[in-house]
Enzyme design. Structure first.
Site, PDB file in Angstrom:
ATOM      1  N   SER A 277       0.826  -1.206   0.000  1.00  0.00           N
ATOM      2  CA  SER A 277       0.000   0.000   0.000  1.00  0.00           C
ATOM      3  C   SER A 277       0.862   1.258   0.000  1.00  0.00           C
ATOM      4  O   SER A 277       1.976   1.253   0.531  1.00  0.00           O
ATOM      5  CB  SER A 277      -0.900  -0.011   1.234  1.00  0.00           C
ATOM      6  OG  SER A 277      -1.910   0.957   1.139  1.00  0.00           O
TER       7      SER A 277
ATOM      8  N   TYR B 297      -7.096  15.222   1.079  1.00  0.00           N
ATOM      9  CA  TYR B 297      -6.189  16.003   0.252  1.00  0.00           C
ATOM     10  C   TYR B 297      -6.992  16.741  -0.819  1.00  0.00           C
ATOM     11  O   TYR B 297      -8.222  16.750  -0.777  1.00  0.00           O
ATOM     12  CB  TYR B 297      -5.098  15.092  -0.322  1.00  0.00           C
ATOM     13  CG  TYR B 297      -4.269  14.435   0.767  1.00  0.00           C
ATOM     14  CD1 TYR B 297      -3.610  15.214   1.722  1.00  0.00           C
ATOM     15  CD2 TYR B 297      -4.173  13.058   0.874  1.00  0.00           C
ATOM     16  CE1 TYR B 297      -2.875  14.630   2.741  1.00  0.00           C
ATOM     17  CE2 TYR B 297      -3.440  12.463   1.893  1.00  0.00           C
ATOM     18  CZ  TYR B 297      -2.798  13.260   2.823  1.00  0.00           C
ATOM     19  OH  TYR B 297      -2.079  12.676   3.841  1.00  0.00           O
TER      20      TYR B 297
END
Length: 758
Positions: free
Chosen positions: A408, A566
């Site tokens: 990941s 984000y």
């Protein structure tokens, strides 16, 4: 001590038995509104653990129960004119009437006073030192003092009816039937020599469409007989809920109370909590409550008040565990439409593992032959020989992965002005040698002012490209693929390195932040400037340039980071996007700019290479933020724009989020998106065991599985998994083969020793 127990079901009766055995001199009266033989429901399912608990408390009644049990090992799943049969499950059942008779006789033998057909006014409770409210799921006492007990009651969506039949089912049978109005299914199991429980369930829409809402109990039985004629073999269905008016169809009510005691009143069993019938644990919980409550009330080591606190604290933990499993099981049946395109073997596997209490290797222990067939089917979908699901290849466009294990994306906060170094070369290279099929970069930023921190990686200079190419070439040399996750921090930028203060703003050397709206991440963080159209064009160009640079560096896949608060995530979620132009307001408008950028990236990325997008499937703030249903629409829009993989994460979009953590806690979001849209997904989030990975893949909950922290602790996680599973087809670097063989031998020997101990 004088005790009044309101409710003569299994909970109240067993409490009285356990209490009398510990304190023969206490006076216990049980008040039950029904006749001795009246009951709703047919059979009760027990596990070996429950029987052991009963035997330890009262061997005499436990033996009588054991002598009345019907045993079976198999589960049969009837679906699309096929039957999948899996063995080794070890169930046992007893008729509810028989169970009540045993407990009633044993309680009376011990001196408990039983009062049947006696109504109790919850506002005028019997005079007693303690009142045990064991009056069931619809507890009147709980409702009388709801302001104190504070019950949380969740009424589930499906309708169900509890019936019985003289057809004897030798296996626990799930039968699924398609009708013109949707699917109907039965849960059927034997509990006596000539009786079986037969629970019929369906969505409310199907229930109304088939006219069940207009039928009485007899009409319901006849209609269900016609639906399940193949399973019933001419036997009739019966209802024992004659005391109910009209239809006996119900919606299950999940109950959990904040407080279990009020003055001298104590909640017990279903009055305090419930677990959905599809995991068969309601009576188990009630018995365990009864045993512990009797222990607490007769303890000499602590005051009763302290003991009651412990009773609630300990039992709540156990209840929450089972309710979590029950919620997973309940939701599987409520969202059945997602799985109707599955092949019968995968459908059965998904059903068997729906609660997450049964895992891949646990199923193998129960029925190795069925698991071998299941793994053979799964591998055949990709044209390879039988092997564990995690080692079955997978392709996205022209990118062919040797297995389904993904490292990941994890920020390392170790770059200098965006430039990665030897640390990153070793970090990514070791995980490629460790056997994973796909290695992700950390979030790699499109500009210096797009970074989260001064230590974050970038791809905004030629020097960055050269450094990344060195890493990518090494990963490819180890037969793995590499994806770059490209992102922009938005309002979460200009912060310290994570170990210096997570999301803490820089004290000096920061940079201006931008976002969809001038809303800071927190009161401590900088207020971002609301982006203008000029800003949007500049950032879009930066992402396009970064995508071109990723191609120069040799990456196999590009992922746009649209999660975790984000920049693009901030546009998607209403918690941070409060614009009043065409980029704010509706979900369609909030998606407009992220899709615009993604489309521009896709236009410069080769058609034979895949693209992905990471999404936060929920803000964990309820209806005020992104919900899982919204996430399906978001994923659909990106898939239409050319996304080949939806990387399904969750949360981190607002400090106000309240995540519900647990094993594989984000996997259900991947499941929902994958099986609603029929697109490829990647599951992430507290996945750390080999069993987790194989279960997720085999059940069709994701196509790839990403592990973060396990790969921080063990770069060779995949090679260790192969050794644990005894799988020899994994790529091991020649230099490490001897060690891998030794590891496999050691793990096999350890497993054999453990089996001998058991």
């Amino acid at each position: 001590m004088k005790i009044a127990c309101i409710g003569g079901g299994p909970a109240g009766l067993y409490f009285a038995i356990a209490m009398k055995l510990r304190d023969p001199f206490c006076e216990i009266d049980i008040y039950e509104r029904n006749k001795p033989g009246d009951t709703f429901g047919w059979g009760v399912v027990f596990s070996d653990q429950t029987m052991a608990n009963l035997a330890a408390t009262d061997p005499q009644s436990a033996q009588l129960i054991a002598d009345s049990l019907a045993h079976w090992d198999d589960i049969e799943v009837h679906f699309k004119n096929t039957v999948e049969s899996s063995g080794g499950h070890g169930f046992c059942g007893i008729g509810r009437k028989r169970l009540l008779a045993i407990l009633q006789d044993r309680a009376a033998e011990l001196g408990v006073n039983l009062h049947f057909e006696t109504e109790t006014d919850p506002a005028n409770l019997p005079d007693a030192d303690l009142v045990i409210a064991a009056d069931g799921i619809n507890s009147r006492i709980r409702e009388q003092y709801a302001d104190v007990f504070k019950p949380d009651i969740d009424v589930r969506a499906n309708k169900f009816v509890w019936l019985g039949t003289h057809k004897v089912f030798d296996a626990f049978t799930f039968a699924f039937k398609e009708t013109a109005h949707g699917w109907v299914w039965a849960h059927a199991y034997r509990f006596d020599d000539d009786l079986s429980t037969f629970i019929v369930e369906c969505s409310e829409e199907t229930w109304r469409g088939l006219g069940f809402d207009q039928m009485d109990q007899d009409e319901t039985c006849r209609a269900c007989e016609a639906l399940f004629a193949d399973q019933l073999d001419g036997h009739e269905l019966m209802s024992n809920a004659r005391h109910l008016r009209g239809s006996a169809w119900l919606n299950f009510r999940r109950v959990l109370c904040e407080n279990w005691t009020h003055r001298n009143v104590i909640l017990l069993g279903d009055a305090a909590h419930t677990a959905h019938f599809s995991i068969g644990s309601g009576t188990k919980l009630a018995f365990e409550d009864a045993i512990m409550l009797a222990e607490v009330l007769t303890s000499k080591s602590q005051p009763i008040e302290e003991g009651l606190k412990e009773y609630q604290a300990v039992r709540t933990v156990e209840v929450l565990k089972l309710q979590s499993a029950a919620r997973n099981s309940t939701e599987w049946f409520e969202t059945l439409d997602r799985y109707l395109d599955f092949e019968p073997k995968q459908f059965a596997y998904s059903l068997l593992t729906r609660s997450q209490r049964i895992s891949h290797e646990n199923l193998r222990e129960r029925d190795a032959k069925w698991m071998a067939r299941m793994e053979g089917w799964f591998a055949s979908q990709q044209g390879v020989s039988v092997r564990p699901p995690m080692f079955v290849p997978y392709a996205l466009r022209g990118m062919e992965l040797k297995n389904r294990v993904v490292v990941s994306p994890m920020c390392m906060y170790s770059s200098d002005d965006g430039l990665i170094n030897d640390f990153h070369f070793v970090h990514y290279g070791s995980r490629a040698m460790g056997g994973a099929g796909l290695i992700y970069t950390e979030m790699t930023n499109v500009a210096a002012d797009a970074r989260i921190s001064p230590g974050c990686a970038g791809i905004y200079t030629d020097e960055h490209v050269a450094a990344w190419k060195r890493v990518v070439d090494h990963v490819h040399a180890n037969n793995a693929k590499m994806a770059i996750q490209i992102g922009h921090a938005g309002r979460k930028g200009a912060t310290k390195l994570s170990w210096e203060g997570n999301n803490e703003p820089l004290e000096s050397g920061g940079w201006e932040l931008i976002g969809p709206s001038p809303i800071p991440w927190s009161e401590k963080n900088q207020i971002p400037r609301e982006m203008t159209r000029e800003d949007m064009d500049r950032v879009k160009d930066e992402f396009v340039t970064a995508t071109k640079r990723a191609l120069e560096a040799g990456f196999d896949m590009v992922e746009m980071h649209g999660a975790h608060g984000y920049l693009f995530s901030s546009f998607i979620t209403p918690v941070s996007n409060q614009r009043d132009d065409e980029y704010g307001g509706s979900l369609e408008n909030r998606l407009r700019y992220p899709l615009e950028v993604f489309t521009a990236m896709r236009a410069v990325w080769p058609a034979d290479r895949p693209m992905a997008v990471r999404l936060s499937a929920t803000d964990w703030v309820g209806e005020d933020g992104i919900t899982p249903d919204d996430a399906v629409l978001v994923a659909k829009a990106f898939a239409a724009a050319g996304a080949d993989l939806i990387d399904v994460s969750a949360g981190q979009t607002t400090p106000a989020g309240e995540p519900v953590y647990g094993r594989m806690f984000q996997t259900p979001f991947s499941d929902q998106i994958r099986n609603t849209l029929h697109c490829s997904t990647m599951a992430v989030g507290n996945i750390y065991e080999v069993d987790h990975v194989n279960s997720i893949l085999a059940a069709g909950r994701a196509d790839l599985v990403a592990l973060a922290r396990p790969h921080l602790a063990d770069p060779y996680w995949t090679l260790r998994a192969a050794a644990e599973l005894g799988y020899r087809g994994v790529d091991v670097p020649n230099q490490y083969i001897a060690g891998h063989v030794q590891l496999a031998r050691n793990l096999k020997r350890a497993a054999e020793m453990q089996e001998m101990k058991v």
